[in-house]
Structure formats: structure tokens, C-alpha cells
Design an enzyme around this catalytic site. Structure first.
Site, PDB file in Angstrom:
ATOM      1  CG  ASP A   1      -1.353   1.335   1.348  1.00  0.00           C
ATOM      2  OD1 ASP A   1      -1.496   2.089   0.664  1.00  0.00           O
ATOM      3  OD2 ASP A   1      -2.678   1.109   1.745  1.00  0.00           O
TER       4      ASP A   1
ATOM      5  CB  SER B   1      -2.691  14.011 -14.912  1.00  0.00           C
ATOM      6  OG  SER B   1      -3.661  13.531 -15.321  1.00  0.00           O
TER       7      SER B   1
ATOM      8  CE1 TYR C   1      -5.793  11.430 -11.169  1.00  0.00           C
ATOM      9  CE2 TYR C   1      -5.569  12.646 -12.457  1.00  0.00           C
ATOM     10  CZ  TYR C   1      -5.158  11.780 -12.071  1.00  0.00           C
ATOM     11  OH  TYR C   1      -4.410  10.878 -13.063  1.00  0.00           O
TER      12      TYR C   1
ATOM     13  CE  LYS D   1      -2.344  11.567 -10.974  1.00  0.00           C
ATOM     14  NZ  LYS D   1      -1.095  10.660 -10.445  1.00  0.00           N
TER      15      LYS D   1
HETATM   16  N1  LIG Z   1      -5.734   6.463 -17.685  1.00  0.00           N
HETATM   17  C1  LIG Z   1      -5.865   7.671 -17.832  1.00  0.00           C
HETATM   18  O1  LIG Z   1      -5.766   8.368 -18.457  1.00  0.00           O
HETATM   19  C2  LIG Z   1      -4.104   9.149 -16.925  1.00  0.00           C
HETATM   20  C3  LIG Z   1      -3.652   9.382 -17.339  1.00  0.00           C
HETATM   21  C4  LIG Z   1      -2.737  10.992 -16.590  1.00  0.00           C
HETATM   22  C5  LIG Z   1      -2.212  10.554 -15.449  1.00  0.00           C
HETATM   23  N2  LIG Z   1      -2.724   8.896 -14.927  1.00  0.00           N
HETATM   24  C6  LIG Z   1      -2.113   8.146 -13.891  1.00  0.00           C
HETATM   25  O2  LIG Z   1      -1.938   7.114 -14.099  1.00  0.00           O
HETATM   26  C7  LIG Z   1      -1.023   5.995 -13.123  1.00  0.00           C
HETATM   27  C8  LIG Z   1      -1.504   4.467 -13.688  1.00  0.00           C
HETATM   28  O3  LIG Z   1      -2.826   4.988 -13.958  1.00  0.00           O
HETATM   29  P1  LIG Z   1      -3.854   3.505 -14.732  1.00  0.00           P
HETATM   30  O4  LIG Z   1      -4.219   4.437 -15.805  1.00  0.00           O
HETATM   31  O5  LIG Z   1      -2.986   2.853 -15.196  1.00  0.00           O
HETATM   32  O6  LIG Z   1      -4.909   3.225 -13.576  1.00  0.00           O
HETATM   33  P2  LIG Z   1      -4.796   1.764 -12.847  1.00  0.00           P
HETATM   34  O7  LIG Z   1      -6.396   2.030 -11.858  1.00  0.00           O
HETATM   35  O8  LIG Z   1      -5.820   0.646 -14.509  1.00  0.00           O
HETATM   36  O9  LIG Z   1      -3.883   1.184 -12.222  1.00  0.00           O
HETATM   37  C9  LIG Z   1      -3.808   1.521 -11.077  1.00  0.00           C
HETATM   38  C10 LIG Z   1      -3.241   1.149 -10.593  1.00  0.00           C
HETATM   39  O10 LIG Z   1      -2.410   2.040  -8.671  1.00  0.00           O
HETATM   40  C11 LIG Z   1      -3.475   0.844  -8.017  1.00  0.00           C
HETATM   41  N3  LIG Z   1      -2.845   1.429  -6.472  1.00  0.00           N
HETATM   42  C12 LIG Z   1      -3.855   2.488  -5.863  1.00  0.00           C
HETATM   43  N4  LIG Z   1      -4.109   2.937  -4.786  1.00  0.00           N
HETATM   44  C13 LIG Z   1      -3.198   1.920  -4.798  1.00  0.00           C
HETATM   45  C14 LIG Z   1      -2.412   1.999  -3.261  1.00  0.00           C
HETATM   46  N5  LIG Z   1      -2.547   2.556  -2.092  1.00  0.00           N
HETATM   47  N6  LIG Z   1      -1.249   1.111  -3.249  1.00  0.00           N
HETATM   48  C15 LIG Z   1      -0.466   0.298  -3.969  1.00  0.00           C
HETATM   49  N7  LIG Z   1      -1.121   0.318  -5.235  1.00  0.00           N
HETATM   50  C16 LIG Z   1      -2.753   0.626  -5.560  1.00  0.00           C
HETATM   51  C17 LIG Z   1      -4.653  -0.257  -8.524  1.00  0.00           C
HETATM   52  O11 LIG Z   1      -4.704  -1.249  -7.533  1.00  0.00           O
HETATM   53  C18 LIG Z   1      -4.179  -0.535  -9.724  1.00  0.00           C
HETATM   54  O12 LIG Z   1      -3.362  -1.820 -10.142  1.00  0.00           O
HETATM   55  C19 LIG Z   1      -2.131   6.516 -12.015  1.00  0.00           C
HETATM   56  O13 LIG Z   1      -1.526   7.913 -10.781  1.00  0.00           O
HETATM   57  C20 LIG Z   1      -2.849   8.173 -12.747  1.00  0.00           C
HETATM   58  O14 LIG Z   1      -3.470   8.880 -11.684  1.00  0.00           O
HETATM   59  C21 LIG Z   1      -3.674   8.115 -15.415  1.00  0.00           C
END
Ligand SMILES: NC(=O)c1ccc[n+]([C@@H]2O[C@H](COP(=O)([O-])OP(=O)(O)OC[C@H]3O[C@@H](n4cnc5c(N)ncnc54)[C@H](O)[C@@H]3O)[C@@H](O)[C@H]2O)c1
Length: 250
Positions: free
Chosen positions: A59, A137, A150, A154
Site C-alpha cells: 500500500d 497527469s 485529482y 497531481k
Molecule cells: N489513464 C489515464 O488516462 C491517466 C492519465 C494521467 C495520469 N494517470 C495516472 O497514471 C497512473 C496509473 O494509472 P492507470 O490509468 O494505469 O490506472 P489503473 O487503475 O489501471 O492502475 C492503477 C494501479 O494502482 C494501484 N493502486 C491504487 N491505489 C494503490 C495503493 N494505495 N497502493 C498500491 N497500489 C495502488 C491499483 O491497484 C492499480 O493496479 C495513476 O497515477 C494515474 O493517476 C492516468
């Protein structure tokens, strides 16, 4: 072509899904030894076994857990060269809708975790150098009125990244720290955000009706560059990987 992360030891958080999974896969392909971490043990272990990485249930909001992850990595691989602070959550809400509870949750999971990760990694990396890549982000840079909490979480990551980069440079630690700013990446996090009737999994970057969808691999390639020695002169930057979404918004 030689492997771009040959001999490197890396931690990737949030590696059981989406971009974290893509980053872990690419890092292993490029010769790194990878410690994948996530709350989601089932998918994390499955992916780690498939690609030849290690998995540690973590976590990212737990300070002592960070100590354990870094120790396990150094024990397994003998060192720590790369940390990718990728784990995060997305909660929607404008300023009137967002509860204080949601605000605190976003700050804790998205921003506190990166602070804790940087501290834990630098304690080891300062003796040997390293590269930290923090997943921010586009929401940190452009106005996202329906994602205020959010975006703020970020933006905290981006500011922290600059501070860490400057601090490590002043102290001559040979640790680089950069942030990555994606937008519209097709992962489980964003699956619900597409218009009804559109299956985001079937979209390519050309067919996206919003003209901005990209794949987790598009972001993983940017993270690979920042993590590798190819980026040895790149420090404290904000790398946008957003199909031009940011420049369209200004
Ligand atoms: N998808 C997008 O368009 C986008 C855009 C900008 C930034 N992001 C960022 O990219 C990163 C990855 O996002 P994604 O789209 O792959 O999302 P996702 O939900 O597919 O993956 C996120 C992962 O983080 C894990 N997680 C969440 N809380 C946690 C905790 N407390 N401890 C350990 N693990 C934890 C989840 O279990 C999950 O496996 C994030 O930080 C997200 O904010 C995503």
C-alpha cells in the site's frame, strides 16, 4: 540493439494494471530486474510470473511498507537504480461536489505516496545514483474543473518532483527526478469516461472520437527513456504524453 535498462534494478508501483503493468513489461524486456508492487496481489503475482519480475504487495500510503519494499528490492537485486511512482486513483468532482474525504483520499494516495517513495528510494540511491519517475497527469498543468482534487494531487507531484531534482543535484547525489504527464490513456482507470456505445478497447489513436486516446505502451516508452541512462542530462522536467491535449487547451 542493446537492452536499454541492462543491469538496472527497478521498483514500479501500481504495476498490476494499466500503465504500471506496461512499464513493468517494457522494463523487463529492456533488461531490468523489476520489483512490481500493488495492492492487487492476484493480478500482480500473475503478471510478475508471466514476465519474469518479482511482486511485493504494497500500500503506497504506508510509510513502513515503503521501507520493506526498498529493503526487499536491495536484498533481491543488490541495489536500486530506478523508482517509478505510478500507483494512483482517480475521483471525479468539481469544487462543490468534492467532499473533504475524497480530497484527503486523493492527496494521500496520489501525492503522499510519491513523497514517501522518493524519501525511501533516495536513502539508498544517494550512495550510487538513480532515476525517479513520478506519474503526474495533464490535470496538473491544465484546468480540469470536474477533477479538482485529482488535479491538485497531481500538481503536488509535479512540484515535489522539481524540488527533489534540485535538492539531489545540489547535494551531488546523481539522482534524477522527472514527472510524466499523460492524458487520455486507455486503462481500467479511464474506461468509464468514453461516450455510451464506444468501446475504448477498440479505439486506435486515429479512431478516437475525442482524437486523443493513447495506449499504456505510449506512456511506458516515455518512462523508459527517463529511467534510462539515455536521459542522463534530463532532470526536473515535466514530460507531457497527451496527444497534444495540453496545447489544444491553451
Ligand atoms: N489513464 C489515464 O488516462 C491517466 C492519465 C494521467 C495520469 N494517470 C495516472 O497514471 C497512473 C496509473 O494509472 P492507470 O490509468 O494505469 O490506472 P489503473 O487503475 O489501471 O492502475 C492503477 C494501479 O494502482 C494501484 N493502486 C491504487 N491505489 C494503490 C495503493 N494505495 N497502493 C498500491 N497500489 C495502488 C491499483 O491497484 C492499480 O493496479 C495513476 O497515477 C494515474 O493517476 C492516468
Amino acid at each position: 540493439m542493446s537492452k536499454r535498462l541492462f543491469g538496472k534494478a527497478a521498483i514500479v508501483t501500481g504495476a498490476a494494471s494499466g500503465m504500471g503493468e506496461a512499464i513493468a513489461r517494457l522494463f523487463v524486456q529492456q533488461g531490468a530486474q523489476v520489483m512490481m508492487t500493488d495492492l492487487n496481489e492476484t493480478d500482480g503475482v500473475r503478471i510478475a510470473q508471466e514476465i519474469g519480475a518479482m511482486f511485493f504487495r504494497q500500500d503506497v500510503t504506508d510509510e513502513q511498507g515503503w521501507q520493506a519494499v526498498v529493503e526487499a528490492t536491495v536484498q533481491a537485486f543488490g541495489k536500486l537504480d530506478i523508482l517509478v511512482n505510478n500507483a494512483g486513483i482517480l475521483l471525479k468532482g468539481d469544487i462543490e461536489q468534492t467532499s473533504y474525504e475524497d480530497w484527503k483520499r486523493l492527496m494521500t494516495v496520489n501525492a503522499d505516496s510519491v513523497f514517501l517513495g522518493c524519501k525511501a528510494a533516495i536513502a539508498v540511491m544517494k550512495k550510487q545514483g538513480g532515476s525517479i519517475v513520478n506519474m503526474s497527469s495533464i490535470a496538473a498543468l491544465a484546468a480540469k474543473e470536474d477533477y479538482v482534487g485529482y488535479g491538485a494531487s497531481k500538481a503536488a507531484i509535479a512540484a515535489l518532483t522539481r524540488g527533489v531534482a534540485a535538492d539531489c543535484r545540489l547535494k551531488r547525489y546523481r539522482i534524477r527526478c522527472n514527472s510524466v504527464h499523460p492524458d487520455g490513456v486507455l486503462t481500467p482507470m479511464t474506461r468509464g469516461g468514453y461516450p455510451e456505445g464506444i468501446d475504448p478497447e477498440l479505439l486506435t489513436i486515429d479512431k478516437d472520437p475525442m482524437n486523443r486516446a493513447c495506449r499504456p505502451e505510449d506512456v511506458a516508452n516515455g518512462v523508459l527513456y527517463l529511467a534510462s541512462d539515455e536521459a542522463r542530462a534530463v532532470n526536473g522536467i515535466e514530460l507531457r504524453i497527451d496527444s497534444g491535449q495540453f496545447v489544444m487547451s491553451i
